[in-house]
Design an enzyme around this catalytic site. Structure first.
Site, PDB file in Angstrom:
ATOM      1  N   ALA A 129      -1.986  -1.222   1.353  1.00 55.09           N
ATOM      2  CA  ALA A 129      -2.608  -0.624   0.165  1.00 55.09           C
ATOM      3  C   ALA A 129      -4.119  -0.434   0.255  1.00 55.09           C
ATOM      4  O   ALA A 129      -4.682   0.380  -0.478  1.00 55.09           O
ATOM      5  CB  ALA A 129      -2.296  -1.497  -1.043  1.00 55.09           C
TER       6      ALA A 129
ATOM      7  N   ASP B 119       2.234   3.390   3.092  1.00 49.38           N
ATOM      8  CA  ASP B 119       1.108   4.190   3.613  1.00 49.38           C
ATOM      9  C   ASP B 119       0.755   3.576   4.963  1.00 49.38           C
ATOM     10  O   ASP B 119      -0.170   2.773   5.085  1.00 49.38           O
ATOM     11  CB  ASP B 119      -0.067   4.126   2.642  1.00 49.38           C
ATOM     12  CG  ASP B 119      -1.098   5.193   2.931  1.00 49.38           C
ATOM     13  OD1 ASP B 119      -0.828   6.089   3.762  1.00 49.38           O
ATOM     14  OD2 ASP B 119      -2.188   5.128   2.333  1.00 49.38           O
TER      15      ASP B 119
ATOM     16  N   CYS C  70      -1.874   9.367   7.620  1.00 48.01           N
ATOM     17  CA  CYS C  70      -2.954  10.354   7.753  1.00 48.01           C
ATOM     18  C   CYS C  70      -3.010  10.774   9.220  1.00 48.01           C
ATOM     19  O   CYS C  70      -4.069  10.783   9.834  1.00 48.01           O
ATOM     20  CB  CYS C  70      -4.285   9.819   7.245  1.00 48.01           C
ATOM     21  SG  CYS C  70      -4.775   8.258   7.980  1.00 48.01           S
TER      22      CYS C  70
END
Ligand SMILES: C[S@@+](CC[C@H](N)C(=O)[O-])C[C@H]1O[C@@H](n2cnc3c(N)ncnc32)[C@H](O)[C@@H]1O
Length: 431
Positions: A251, A319, A372
């Site tokens: 996170a 993520d 990403c």
């Protein structure tokens, strides 16, 4: 105080000691008071790191013998000198004399910098043409990154490599619980800050020019946060409903945690997990500014037996730690610090975290996988593999007007509609 000297010190920390650019820069800028000086040092450091592979190649042509390892500071000054002459609007004589002055008491270094920069001015055209012939100096990337990008995105590779070297836009996430996108645009207009709403994301506004966050109206009271549009999209995709339990794995620093909480009804509960305690403190700071609440936990996401205590969740965001090759334009030091050998290890961790997360998801729940990265192995390859090993998982369509539909999930390529390179896949657990 010589600003080029400070920049050379920062660059040495990155190149020689392997520190991240943001860390080295933040630390050094603490002692610089003037905001214009800060901006100049920052521009030099980001610029040199962006063009490092090219500038280094040019420097090799200019030096009659290589510099010793212990002279990294001088090498950085030389790169700074060439960078100013090639890419900045600093007058050539000022670029040379100020860079020479930064060599302080080392007279041999002063003469060397003076001679090398003057030679560059004389031979610039020929030298630049010569280094254009090598792909790695043409694009200023290490060869292994070029190879991977060309392998995965042969048609887009050139644009991607060029986009990695551009300065990214500054995008804001409007807290819709406090103000509408349209009304925040009006606040910006009052302060003569040019900006436009992003049609791809209801929370996003992109500024024409980056500015200091303190100059953003209502920043301190949480009207907006700085976040790329591609990252903001996570909150919409996760689609959190009233009363749900949300798990945010990996996170820190909390950009998506905050985006999810801003978008969701107050009745939800959110547990944010990250392995890095200092980074988790940044989640805490972000949530405090925004007056948002979540449970924060320092833990290894891949070892849920140590922390999950039988809990299950309706929504999970993974993520994942990744190569970050989609955000090189924001963190150009990735081109210097990341090693090709890191990729396999990252893919293994991603797999482990995905498997653990899936166990914690209730039937009927949704898991959003994000990176990403623009590498297929970390993205569609990873999720393809996951789906072939989890019969109870179904891909959910992402019907949007951004990115590219890949075999599974959706890829945003760096610079596409101004966004960072990102990947999302949305998976439902069968009931
Ligand atoms: C891409 S960043 C997360 C960005 C964050 N979600 C945001 O939006 O601000 C990846 C994070 O994964 C964390 N991480 C890496 N390995 C981990 C692990 N095994 N367990 C938990 N967190 C991990 C890193 O510390 C890093 O903060």
């Amino acid at each position: 105080m010589n600003l080029r000297g400070i920049a050379a010190g920062i660059l040495s920390k990155v190149i020689k000691d392997g520190q991240s650019l943001t860390f080295a820069l933040d630390l050094a800028l603490e002692s610089v008071k003037d905001s214009k000086d800060k901006a100049f040092i920052q521009a030099l450091c980001y610029g040199v790191i962006r063009q490092y592979h090219r500038l280094d190649q040019i420097l090799q042509q200019l030096l009659s013998k290589p510099l010793r390892n212990k002279d990294t500071d001088i090498k950085m000054l030389l790169l700074i000198g060439v960078y100013q002459l090639r890419y900045m609007r600093v007058k050539p004589h000022a670029a040379v004399s100020e860079t020479v002055a930064a060599a302080n008491k080392k007279s041999w270094a002063k003469s060397l910098i003076n001679a090398v920069l003057r030679k560059y001015i004389r031979e610039q055209e020929g030298l630049e043409k010569k280094v254009d012939q090598e792909v790695f100096s043409l694009y200023s990337h290490p060869q292994w990154i070029i190879n991977k990008i060309e392998n995965d995105w042969p048609d887009q590779a050139s644009n991607l490599l060029l986009a990695n070297n551009c300065q990214p836009p500054m995008s804001l996430r409007v807290n819709l619980a406090k103000i509408t996108q349209a009304n925040y645009l009006k606040l910006l207009a009052v302060d003569l800050i040019e900006a436009k709403a992003d049609p791809r994301c209801s929370t996003s506004i992109t500024l024409k020019q980056p500015i200091l966050v303190e100059k953003l109206p209502g920043f301190s009271v949480g009207l907006v946060s700085v976040q790329d549009t591609a990252a903001q999209i996570a909150a919409e995709l996760l689609d959190v409903q009233a009363g749900q339990k949300v798990l945010d794995l990996c996170a820190a620093p909390g950009g998506k945690t905050a985006a999810i909480l801003e978008a969701a009804p107050e009745s939800i509960s959110l547990l944010a997990v990250d392995i890095d305690e200092s980074r988790l403190h940044r989640v805490e700071e972000n949530l405090q500014r925004l007056k948002l609440k979540a449970k924060l936990l320092v833990a290894d996401a891949a070892k849920s037996a140590e922390w999950a205590q039988g809990q299950t969740f309706d929504r999970i965001l993974v993520d994942a730690p990744c190569s970050a090759l989609g955000v090189i334009r924001r963190h150009p030091d990735i081109k210097i610090l990341r090693r090709e050998s890191d990729i396999a290890a990252l893919i293994t961790v991603q797999k482990q975290i995905l498997d653990v997360a899936w166990e914690l998801l209730i039937p009927g729940g949704i898991l959003l996988y994000a990176t990403c990265s623009i590498l297929k192995q970390e993205n569609e390859g990873q999720i393809d593999y996951f789906l072939s090993n989890h019969a109870d998982a179904t891909e959910m369509p992402i019907n949007v007007n951004w990115g590219i539909k890949t075999t599974v999930g959706r890829q945003i390529l760096t610079g596409d509609s101004g966004m960072d390179g990102f990947y999302y896949a949305k998976l439902a657990k069968n009931i």
